[in-house]
Design a protein around this motif. Structure first.
Motif, PDB file in Angstrom:
ATOM      1  N   GLN A   1     -41.372  28.265  10.654  1.00 17.11           N
ATOM      2  CA  GLN A   1     -42.360  27.278  11.100  1.00 17.11           C
ATOM      3  C   GLN A   1     -42.264  26.985  12.591  1.00 17.11           C
ATOM      4  O   GLN A   1     -42.978  26.124  13.090  1.00 17.11           O
ATOM      5  CB  GLN A   1     -42.196  25.991  10.297  1.00 17.11           C
ATOM      6  N   THR A   2     -41.378  27.669  13.293  1.00 19.14           N
ATOM      7  CA  THR A   2     -41.218  27.478  14.728  1.00 19.14           C
ATOM      8  C   THR A   2     -41.671  28.739  15.453  1.00 19.14           C
ATOM      9  O   THR A   2     -42.208  29.660  14.847  1.00 19.14           O
ATOM     10  CB  THR A   2     -39.733  27.198  15.078  1.00 19.14           C
ATOM     11  N   GLU A   3     -41.414  28.772  16.769  1.00 19.39           N
ATOM     12  CA  GLU A   3     -41.764  29.970  17.533  1.00 19.39           C
ATOM     13  C   GLU A   3     -40.821  31.132  17.223  1.00 19.39           C
ATOM     14  O   GLU A   3     -41.077  32.265  17.606  1.00 19.39           O
ATOM     15  CB  GLU A   3     -41.782  29.687  19.044  1.00 19.39           C
TER      16      GLU A   3
ATOM     17  N   THR B   1     -38.807  33.628  14.389  1.00 19.80           N
ATOM     18  CA  THR B   1     -39.284  34.292  13.182  1.00 19.80           C
ATOM     19  C   THR B   1     -38.349  34.006  12.011  1.00 19.80           C
ATOM     20  O   THR B   1     -37.235  33.524  12.200  1.00 19.80           O
ATOM     21  CB  THR B   1     -39.346  35.818  13.386  1.00 19.80           C
ATOM     22  N   TYR B   2     -38.826  34.336  10.837  1.00 21.94           N
ATOM     23  CA  TYR B   2     -37.976  34.202   9.653  1.00 21.94           C
ATOM     24  C   TYR B   2     -36.737  35.081   9.772  1.00 21.94           C
ATOM     25  O   TYR B   2     -35.668  34.723   9.284  1.00 21.94           O
ATOM     26  CB  TYR B   2     -38.759  34.529   8.371  1.00 21.94           C
ATOM     27  N   ALA B   3     -36.859  36.237  10.452  1.00 21.51           N
ATOM     28  CA  ALA B   3     -35.711  37.134  10.632  1.00 21.51           C
ATOM     29  C   ALA B   3     -34.627  36.460  11.469  1.00 21.51           C
ATOM     30  O   ALA B   3     -33.432  36.594  11.176  1.00 21.51           O
ATOM     31  CB  ALA B   3     -36.152  38.445  11.274  1.00 21.51           C
ATOM     32  N   ALA B   4     -35.029  35.726  12.499  1.00 22.18           N
ATOM     33  CA  ALA B   4     -34.056  34.981  13.306  1.00 22.18           C
ATOM     34  C   ALA B   4     -33.378  33.922  12.436  1.00 22.18           C
ATOM     35  O   ALA B   4     -32.171  33.693  12.541  1.00 22.18           O
ATOM     36  CB  ALA B   4     -34.737  34.336  14.506  1.00 22.18           C
ATOM     37  N   GLY B   5     -34.145  33.292  11.564  1.00 16.31           N
ATOM     38  CA  GLY B   5     -33.579  32.309  10.643  1.00 16.31           C
ATOM     39  C   GLY B   5     -32.572  32.942   9.688  1.00 16.31           C
ATOM     40  O   GLY B   5     -31.539  32.347   9.382  1.00 16.31           O
ATOM     41  N   LYS B   6     -32.860  34.159   9.269  1.00 13.54           N
ATOM     42  CA  LYS B   6     -31.931  34.859   8.380  1.00 13.54           C
ATOM     43  C   LYS B   6     -30.631  35.182   9.105  1.00 13.54           C
ATOM     44  O   LYS B   6     -29.537  35.020   8.542  1.00 13.54           O
ATOM     45  CB  LYS B   6     -32.581  36.146   7.846  1.00 13.54           C
ATOM     46  N   VAL B   7     -30.715  35.585  10.363  1.00 12.81           N
ATOM     47  CA  VAL B   7     -29.506  35.869  11.153  1.00 12.81           C
ATOM     48  C   VAL B   7     -28.685  34.593  11.322  1.00 12.81           C
ATOM     49  O   VAL B   7     -27.469  34.588  11.128  1.00 12.81           O
ATOM     50  CB  VAL B   7     -29.875  36.489  12.522  1.00 12.81           C
ATOM     51  N   VAL B   8     -29.352  33.496  11.673  1.00 12.48           N
ATOM     52  CA  VAL B   8     -28.656  32.217  11.864  1.00 12.48           C
ATOM     53  C   VAL B   8     -28.036  31.740  10.550  1.00 12.48           C
ATOM     54  O   VAL B   8     -26.878  31.320  10.515  1.00 12.48           O
ATOM     55  CB  VAL B   8     -29.616  31.149  12.450  1.00 12.48           C
ATOM     56  N   SER B   9     -28.785  31.834   9.463  1.00  9.87           N
ATOM     57  CA  SER B   9     -28.248  31.367   8.181  1.00  9.87           C
ATOM     58  C   SER B   9     -27.064  32.219   7.735  1.00  9.87           C
ATOM     59  O   SER B   9     -26.098  31.696   7.180  1.00  9.87           O
ATOM     60  CB  SER B   9     -29.334  31.354   7.102  1.00  9.87           C
TER      61      SER B   9
END
Length: 156
Positions: A95-97, A99-107
């Protein structure tokens, strides 16, 4: 190399890497080579990697001696928490600038860090006798030797 592999963090990372390889490899084998539907192959591969991860973290990484069924229940609780946290982080990033892929890396990075400490202190805690022995060794008084005060005796 042997000293390097004695570090618990290194063993933890090795087991995690192997678990990922099992998850992805089995998924590819089941779906691509064997023609198993993706919706079946994905959870089969994931659950297989979870079982491998639990057993290897218990036996190899943390050398746990506590009751296996207690550790397994705690591990199951952590898996559910990690799935919910990963989903929330990925959806938040989507929901931010970013991507979901960046969220997956962070998670993945976050769960890896907290998993190590949760495994160490909650799922596979050191036996009380191990902790007491470790504390006794580290607090033992040091006697000076013939070389003068403050010089430690070295045992072979």
């Amino acid at each position: 190399m042997r000293t390097f592999l004695r570090h618990r963090v290194v063993r933890f990372l090795i087991v995690g890497g192997l678990s990922f390889a099992i998850d992805l490899g089995l998924l590819m084998i089941l779906h691509e080579a064997a023609g198993v539907a993706l919706w079946i192959a994905t959870p089969v591969a994931f659950i297989t990697s979870l079982v491998f991860n639990f057993l290897m973290q218990r036996i190899y990484t943390f050398k746990a001696t506590n009751k296996g069924h207690v550790s397994a229940a705690k591990y199951g609780t952590l898996v559910v928490f990690n799935i919910l946290a990963t989903d929330a982080i990925v959806l938040l990033f989507a929901q931010t600038e970013f991507t979901y892929a960046a969220g997956k890396v962070v998670s993945t990075a976050l769960t890896m860090v907290w998993n190590f400490f949760i495994y160490k202190y909650w799922i596979f805690p050191a036996a009380k006798s191990d902790a007491a022995a470790s504390a006794a060794v580290s607090t033992a008084p040091v006697e000076p030797d013939a070389h003068g005060p403050g010089v430690r005796n070295r045992l072979p």
